[in-house]
Design a protein around this motif. Sequence first.
Motif, PDB file in Angstrom:
ATOM      1  N   TYR A   1      42.615  32.394  37.437  1.00  0.00           N
ATOM      2  CA  TYR A   1      42.185  33.652  36.866  1.00  0.00           C
ATOM      3  C   TYR A   1      43.019  33.977  35.632  1.00  0.00           C
TER       4      TYR A   1
ATOM      5  N   ASP B   1      46.829  39.119  33.428  1.00  0.00           N
ATOM      6  CA  ASP B   1      46.732  40.445  32.822  1.00  0.00           C
ATOM      7  C   ASP B   1      47.960  40.743  31.973  1.00  0.00           C
TER       8      ASP B   1
ATOM      9  N   THR C   1      47.582  46.962  33.174  1.00  0.00           N
ATOM     10  CA  THR C   1      47.341  46.923  34.620  1.00  0.00           C
ATOM     11  C   THR C   1      47.289  48.298  35.270  1.00  0.00           C
TER      12      THR C   1
ATOM     13  N   ASN D   1      43.368  38.967  36.676  1.00  0.00           N
ATOM     14  CA  ASN D   1      42.091  39.663  36.653  1.00  0.00           C
ATOM     15  C   ASN D   1      41.051  38.832  37.379  1.00  0.00           C
TER      16      ASN D   1
ATOM     17  N   SER E   1      37.058  45.854  38.958  1.00  0.00           N
ATOM     18  CA  SER E   1      38.445  46.242  38.693  1.00  0.00           C
ATOM     19  C   SER E   1      39.443  45.674  39.700  1.00  0.00           C
TER      20      SER E   1
ATOM     21  N   HIS F   1      42.127  43.163  41.135  1.00  0.00           N
ATOM     22  CA  HIS F   1      43.113  42.255  40.564  1.00  0.00           C
ATOM     23  C   HIS F   1      43.931  41.632  41.681  1.00  0.00           C
TER      24      HIS F   1
END
Length: 157
Positions: A35, A38, A43, A97, A102, A104
């Motif tokens: 992934y 971020d 964050t 992410n 949304s 994480h």
Amino acid sequence: MKKILNLKSVILAFSMLFVAIAFNSCATGGSEFDYPLDDPATTGLCGTKWVLQSVMGGENVEYSSYVFNLDNTGYSEEKTENDTEITRNQFTWKSYNLGANSMHMLSITMEGSKYEMSTFYVVTGTSLRLNNGQGGIFTFVPEEFIDNKEDSEEEAK
């Protein structure tokens, strides 16, 4: 006939090698994920002290808090019913992410440990929700919300 068997053996060996390479290219070794990483500033974790407000389906904790810094360091504080003092642990962290709703993934490495602990999280408004992957959902709020709540209760008395 012997040439055909040798050719089949060579093709089988190359096929096995190709499969092994394909599977190893997906393996992450537990230290990195596929992934996107971020940026700490985006964050929603940094800039506040997150204090445990409620636990659903998890263990009993008297006090727990997290502080996440922009340089991917931070610390946690915890006190259980059996403890007399709050213990503080330093850690490094990364956020990934997952690309959906949304959600994480938070990866934390405690100071002195070589293992990463991972959890799923979401920051919405003024709450941080962590899911430990075993049915426990932990809701954290900024420390100032906890202090205001306690002050309001004392004023009401």
